[in-house]
Design a protein around this motif. Structure first.
Motif, mmCIF file in Angstrom:
data_model
loop_
_atom_site.group_PDB
_atom_site.id
_atom_site.type_symbol
_atom_site.label_atom_id
_atom_site.label_comp_id
_atom_site.label_asym_id
_atom_site.label_seq_id
_atom_site.Cartn_x
_atom_site.Cartn_y
_atom_site.Cartn_z
ATOM 1 N N ILE A 1 0.840 -0.969 0.058
ATOM 2 C CA ILE A 1 0.056 -0.133 0.019
ATOM 3 C C ILE A 1 0.804 1.162 0.050
ATOM 4 C CG2 ILE A 1 -1.871 1.280 1.138
ATOM 5 C CD1 ILE A 1 -2.673 -1.516 0.199
ATOM 6 N N THR A 2 0.707 2.146 -0.992
ATOM 7 C CA THR A 2 1.416 3.283 -0.961
ATOM 8 C C THR A 2 0.895 4.391 -0.002
ATOM 9 O OG1 THR A 2 0.103 4.605 -2.618
ATOM 10 C CG2 THR A 2 1.904 3.009 -3.503
ATOM 11 N N ASN A 3 1.505 5.629 0.207
ATOM 12 C CA ASN A 3 1.145 6.525 1.047
ATOM 13 C C ASN A 3 0.071 7.345 0.475
ATOM 14 O OD1 ASN A 3 2.456 7.800 -1.051
ATOM 15 N ND2 ASN A 3 3.408 9.486 0.218
ATOM 16 N N LYS A 4 -0.491 7.074 -0.679
ATOM 17 C CA LYS A 4 -1.694 7.434 -1.199
ATOM 18 C C LYS A 4 -2.982 6.589 -1.204
ATOM 19 C CE LYS A 4 0.279 10.929 -4.356
ATOM 20 N NZ LYS A 4 0.210 11.595 -5.411
ATOM 21 N N ASP A 5 -2.575 5.372 -0.282
ATOM 22 C CA ASP A 5 -3.758 4.385 -0.276
ATOM 23 C C ASP A 5 -4.083 3.637 -1.523
ATOM 24 O OD1 ASP A 5 -4.100 4.332 2.439
ATOM 25 O OD2 ASP A 5 -5.754 5.851 2.373
ATOM 26 N N LYS A 6 -2.980 3.611 -2.391
ATOM 27 C CA LYS A 6 -3.048 2.773 -3.560
ATOM 28 C C LYS A 6 -2.301 1.748 -3.578
ATOM 29 C CE LYS A 6 -5.452 6.107 -6.103
ATOM 30 N NZ LYS A 6 -6.788 5.702 -6.652
ATOM 31 N N TYR A 7 -2.497 0.396 -4.161
ATOM 32 C CA TYR A 7 -1.796 -0.847 -3.991
ATOM 33 C C TYR A 7 -1.091 -1.209 -5.324
ATOM 34 C CZ TYR A 7 -6.071 -3.242 -5.486
ATOM 35 O OH TYR A 7 -7.069 -3.408 -6.238
ATOM 36 N N VAL A 8 0.037 -1.789 -5.135
ATOM 37 C CA VAL A 8 0.639 -2.389 -6.278
ATOM 38 C C VAL A 8 1.165 -3.976 -5.953
ATOM 39 C CG1 VAL A 8 1.681 -0.193 -7.009
ATOM 40 C CG2 VAL A 8 3.082 -1.637 -5.475
ATOM 41 N N TYR A 9 1.174 -4.783 -6.831
ATOM 42 C CA TYR A 9 1.588 -6.214 -6.648
ATOM 43 C C TYR A 9 3.037 -6.196 -6.811
ATOM 44 C CZ TYR A 9 -3.556 -7.405 -6.275
ATOM 45 O OH TYR A 9 -4.701 -7.372 -6.049
ATOM 46 N N LEU A 10 3.643 -7.097 -6.107
ATOM 47 C CA LEU A 10 4.922 -7.543 -6.183
ATOM 48 C C LEU A 10 5.102 -8.824 -7.042
ATOM 49 C CD1 LEU A 10 5.895 -7.072 -2.311
ATOM 50 C CD2 LEU A 10 5.666 -5.228 -4.420
ATOM 51 N N LEU A 11 5.404 -8.576 -8.440
ATOM 52 C CA LEU A 11 5.432 -9.643 -9.246
ATOM 53 C C LEU A 11 6.940 -10.103 -9.649
ATOM 54 C CD1 LEU A 11 2.560 -8.759 -11.650
ATOM 55 C CD2 LEU A 11 2.558 -10.138 -9.556
#
Length: 294
Positions: A52-62
């Motif tokens: 989760i980023t500091n802007k409440d967006k998420y990225v997957y770790l692929l």
């Protein structure tokens, strides 16, 4: 369970158009429009997890694949795209243990992809004349993790008097004038060895095909590969409005032996005229005729 460590490669995936390829470093952070992604937050997590980023967006770790490396490669020249790479591998039957010669390294996308296929027993020998492009390619090949299976040469095979390789399984050509090196390529290939040339225009295909026939290649095939993506969503699936159009034409052929020299030699050799002996009847008649007075 495969966990992410310091120096592990990771593809931070937000969506199909927003993804970032990086090597994890404890002190590094990735600043994006969806917020800050701290590398240290990825350490210890399993591939497939999300942050989760500091802007409440998420990225997957692929975990990156060779496709990701090719698409995120540093461009020094036009790259060969995966839609074309896959056909090259399949049509030429490239696999583990084969020896491949590449003429025109470019940015190293084709080099890296092929090296990943022929490893661990095979090898790619790639040639280029531009040192700046070669440095870019070297970085890209290293980033893809296949440096061990690639040897780069700064050599112009167009003017080389002797060929540095022999009995190659396949040759890959990415030049503006591929027909020039076809005689040289023939010397380096084994019998039935394959050649693939990258040709952006049809004029190149014409000249190349003429050279292939002149240099005794067969199974000549020219193709173009177009990939169209589909936006698959419930109730509103449609073709994507964005996509890659024409990238290149591909020309494939195999080394053969037309036996032209032996045929020409046979045609030039004069045929022996064998005189048949005269029959007994003919001999008797000739004797009788000779006895008649003039």
């Amino acid at each position: 369970m495969s966990k992410i460590k310091n120096n592990s490669p990771v593809l931070f995936f937000y969506n199909n158009s927003k993804k970032w390829l990086a090597k994890i470093s404890k002190k590094e952070s990735l600043h994006t429009h969806i917020g800050v992604i701290k590398h240290s937050d990825a350490i210890g997590k399993e591939y497939g997890s999300r942050l989760i980023t500091n802007k409440d967006k998420y990225v997957y770790l692929l975990e990156p694949t060779m496709y990701d490396y090719v698409m995120k490669i540093q461009h020094g020249t036009q790259i060969v795209y995966p839609k074309d790479l896959g056909y090259i591998i399949a049509r030429a039957g490239i696999g583990d243990g084969q020896k491949i010669v590449e003429i025109g390294t470019g940015s190293g996308s084709l080099t890296s992809f092929v090296a990943n296929i022929v490893k661990p027993r095979g090898h790619v020998y790639t040639f280029d004349v531009d040192e700046n492009f070669m440095k870019i390619a070297e970085k890209n090949i290293k980033k893809a993790g296949v440096s061990k299976y690639v040897t780069q040469h700064n050599l112009d095979l167009k003017t080389a008097k002797t060929m540095p390789l022999e009995e190659m399984d396949a040759a890959l050509i990415d030049l503006g004038d591929p027909w020039i090196v076809i005689p040289k390529v023939r010397q380096m290939l084994k019998g039935s060895g394959c050649v693939f040339a990258i040709c952006p225009t049809m004029n190149q295909l014409e000249k190349l095909t003429i050279a292939l026939v002149e240099n005794e290649f067969t199974d000549i095939e020219s193709t173009e590969h177009i990939l169209r993506t589909i936006e698959a969503r419930e109730g509103k699936t449609r073709h994507s409005f964005q996509g890659i159009g024409h990238t290149t034409y591909l020309c494939f052929a195999r080394k053969a032996f037309f036996e032209r020299e032996s045929r020409q030699l046979t045609e030039k050799t004069p045929k022996k005229i064998i005189k048949k002996p005269a029959s007994k009847t003919t001999v008797k008649i000739s004797k009788k005729i000779s006895k008649k007075p003039s």
